[in-house]
Design a protein around this motif. Structure first.
Motif, PDB file in Angstrom:
ATOM      1  N   LYS A 101       0.353   1.960  -0.703  1.00  0.00           N
ATOM      2  CA  LYS A 101       0.218   2.791   0.502  1.00  0.00           C
ATOM      3  C   LYS A 101      -0.248   1.961   1.692  1.00  0.00           C
ATOM      4  O   LYS A 101       0.137   2.209   2.820  1.00  0.00           O
ATOM      5  CB  LYS A 101      -0.807   3.896   0.251  1.00  0.00           C
ATOM      6  N   PHE A 102      -1.115   0.983   1.414  1.00  0.00           N
ATOM      7  CA  PHE A 102      -1.651   0.148   2.502  1.00  0.00           C
ATOM      8  C   PHE A 102      -0.808  -1.125   2.706  1.00  0.00           C
ATOM      9  O   PHE A 102      -1.147  -1.969   3.522  1.00  0.00           O
ATOM     10  CB  PHE A 102      -3.126  -0.204   2.237  1.00  0.00           C
ATOM     11  N   ASP A 103       0.256  -1.240   1.922  1.00  0.00           N
ATOM     12  CA  ASP A 103       1.187  -2.364   2.061  1.00  0.00           C
ATOM     13  C   ASP A 103       0.484  -3.718   1.909  1.00  0.00           C
ATOM     14  O   ASP A 103       0.632  -4.607   2.752  1.00  0.00           O
ATOM     15  CB  ASP A 103       1.908  -2.251   3.425  1.00  0.00           C
ATOM     16  N   TYR A 337     -13.134  -2.389  -4.437  1.00  0.00           N
ATOM     17  CA  TYR A 337     -12.178  -1.316  -4.783  1.00  0.00           C
ATOM     18  C   TYR A 337     -12.545  -0.633  -6.098  1.00  0.00           C
ATOM     19  O   TYR A 337     -12.209   0.539  -6.314  1.00  0.00           O
ATOM     20  CB  TYR A 337     -10.726  -1.808  -4.729  1.00  0.00           C
ATOM     21  N   GLU A 350      -8.203   4.256  -1.844  1.00  0.00           N
ATOM     22  CA  GLU A 350      -7.649   4.355  -0.482  1.00  0.00           C
ATOM     23  C   GLU A 350      -8.772   4.403   0.542  1.00  0.00           C
ATOM     24  O   GLU A 350      -8.667   3.818   1.623  1.00  0.00           O
ATOM     25  CB  GLU A 350      -6.753   5.595  -0.368  1.00  0.00           C
ATOM     26  N   LEU A 353      -9.911   0.943   1.152  1.00  0.00           N
ATOM     27  CA  LEU A 353      -8.982   0.153   1.979  1.00  0.00           C
ATOM     28  C   LEU A 353      -9.000   0.617   3.425  1.00  0.00           C
ATOM     29  O   LEU A 353      -8.871  -0.189   4.353  1.00  0.00           O
ATOM     30  CB  LEU A 353      -7.573   0.223   1.377  1.00  0.00           C
ATOM     31  N   SER A 354      -9.205   1.921   3.637  1.00  0.00           N
ATOM     32  CA  SER A 354      -9.248   2.396   5.035  1.00  0.00           C
ATOM     33  C   SER A 354     -10.512   1.889   5.724  1.00  0.00           C
ATOM     34  O   SER A 354     -10.499   1.596   6.919  1.00  0.00           O
ATOM     35  CB  SER A 354      -9.113   3.915   5.117  1.00  0.00           C
ATOM     36  N   LYS A 357      -9.685  -1.666   6.678  1.00  0.00           N
ATOM     37  CA  LYS A 357      -8.713  -1.706   7.782  1.00  0.00           C
ATOM     38  C   LYS A 357      -9.407  -1.404   9.108  1.00  0.00           C
ATOM     39  O   LYS A 357      -9.236  -2.125  10.094  1.00  0.00           O
ATOM     40  CB  LYS A 357      -7.592  -0.700   7.496  1.00  0.00           C
TER      41      LYS A 357
END
Ligand SMILES: Cc1cc2nc3c(=O)[nH]c(=O)nc-3n(C[C@H](O)[C@H](O)[C@H](O)COP(=O)(O)O)c2cc1C
Length: 392
Positions: A101-103, A337, A350, A353-354, A357
């Motif tokens: 999803k986060f590539d 993670y 997720e 990761l957000s 980011k």
């Protein structure tokens, strides 16, 4: 607080601690011996400071970059971590889906609880398979062939584990893999009924990539993973074995666990395309240096011959920027993670990761770097040595 409200990775760690039985949390969180390297991996980032450039039009920030032969939305990959089924029933499948999803690339561990094929089917994103060289070379060769067939793009050889590190928290907490429900540990598990129900009601724990070798693993886990590592990992391997592995694979090849310029040169010479500067998150040789402290000297020695990935202690977007300014191409995360996974499955990963980011974007905005390429060595200085002489 739920994982949705986590403000940073430290919050996810607190949630993971609440959610997991004590032995599982400390299995993730702990390190070897006196945990000197574990602590230093994180605190070393504080020894570096970032000097900003202002009035540079930072209205648009682009975090895209290229490493391991492909584009990635962030200069970040997920490190291989074994035994994820212990932390959440969605296990490695949750992690690879979140990475997709986060590539960003995801590395599946040889000691995973989802098979190469399951993970291959779960996503078309950049997948890396991490191997050890085993006494039984046919097992390593078999992993390589299966990874290729399952669409993995990169292979990663971990070299810092000729034997298992001495993780004393596991001894104190009675942690075994697989877990044993003894009178001593039962209360700890009973206090976490949610985890216990998930563990009991979903597919059982198995080391999916070695289960077919039950002769060496022992009948469904009567041998612990530590015993397995100590008896099956080949301690006699050398650079010739790394060269053998490089020959088996015709894509990006990472050697994980190197910390010196000399070893980086040898990695280049045997055909590696990247190294992970790593001490296994402080779980192997205690006293090994922090990865962030090794980047500059390795980059100076190796030039552009190898991609460098900083693995260990990365908990903030600003840590990523410091690693990139020191000369890394990307960073890797392990515990961060896993805290997210144990706190909330795929959604928890997720969330992790957000956080990275948005912290990365904010740090780049405040630093005055609009792209990854604009993060420069002279943005970085050792604490106490910045004197404003940076000349942009
Ligand atoms: C629970 C756990 C399991 C791990 N399993 C593996 C593994 O199977 N193979 C490997 O190369 N590294 C393994 N590692 C090390 C990670 O790949 C990575 O090097 C480390 O977590 C980076 O440090 P960080 O946790 O501070 O980000 C593991 C780490 C943890 C915390």
């Amino acid at each position: 607080m739920t994982y949705k409200k986590a403000r940073n990775i430290a919050d996810l760690r607190v949630l993971s601690k609440k959610r997991l039985p004590t032995p599982m949390f400390h299995f993730i969180d702990g390190g070897a011996d006196d945990e000197v390297s574990l602590r230093r991996n994180i605190s070393a980032f504080d020894d570096y400071i970032l000097t900003p450039d202002y009035l540079t039009d930072v209205a648009n920030i682009d975090t895209k970059t290229s490493f391991l032969g492909g584009q990635s939305a962030l200069p970040l990959m997920l490190s291989p971590t074994g035994t994820s089924r212990l932390f959440h029933h969605e296990k490695e499948l949750a992690v690879v889906r979140a990475a997709a999803k986060f590539d960003i690339p995801y590395a599946l561990s040889a000691m995973s609880t989802s098979s190469i094929e399951e993970v291959g089917r779960a996503s078309n994103s950049h997948k890396i398979f991490q191997v050890y060289i085993m006494r039984d070379r046919s097992l390593t060769a078999d992993w390589v062939a299966r990874s290729r067939a399952a669409g993995f793009k990169t292979i990663c050889l971990t070299v810092d584990t000729p034997m298992a590190g001495n993780r004393e928290r596991d001894l104190i907490n009675g942690m075994t893999i697989p877990p044993r429900f003894s009178p001593a540990t039962l209360l700890g598990f009973a206090l976490h009924p949610h985890w216990l129900a998930n563990f009991a009601l979903h597919p059982r724990f198995e080391l999916s990539n070695i289960i077919h070798k039950s002769d060496v693993l022992g009948a469904q886990g009567n041998t612990s993973v530590i015993d397995y590592v100590n008896s099956q990992f080949d301690r006699s391997i050398t650079w010739e074995d790394a060269a053998w592995l490089a020959e088996q694979w015709d894509g990006p090849f990472i050697i994980k666990g190197l910390m010196s310029a000399g070893d980086a040169r040898k990695a280049r010479d045997v055909g590696a395309t990247a190294i992970m500067i790593s001490n296994h998150g402080g779980r192997q040789l205690d006293g090994a240096p922090a990865p962030i402290d090794c980047v500059k000297s390795i980059r100076d020695a190796i030039g552009d011959d190898l991609e460098l990935i900083v693995d260990g202690g990365v908990r903030r977007g600003s840590h990523m920027v410091k690693a990139l300014a020191a000369g890394a191409n990307a960073c890797a995360i392990g515990r961060a993670y896993l805290y997210g996974l144990s706190a909330g499955g795929q959604a928890g990963v997720e969330k992790c990761l957000s956080i990275f980011k948005s912290e990365l974007e904010r740090t780049m905005t405040l630093l005055g770097a609009r792209t990854i390429a604009e993060i420069r060595p002279d943005h970085l200085a050792r604490n106490g040595t910045a004197d404003g002489s940076s000349d942009n």
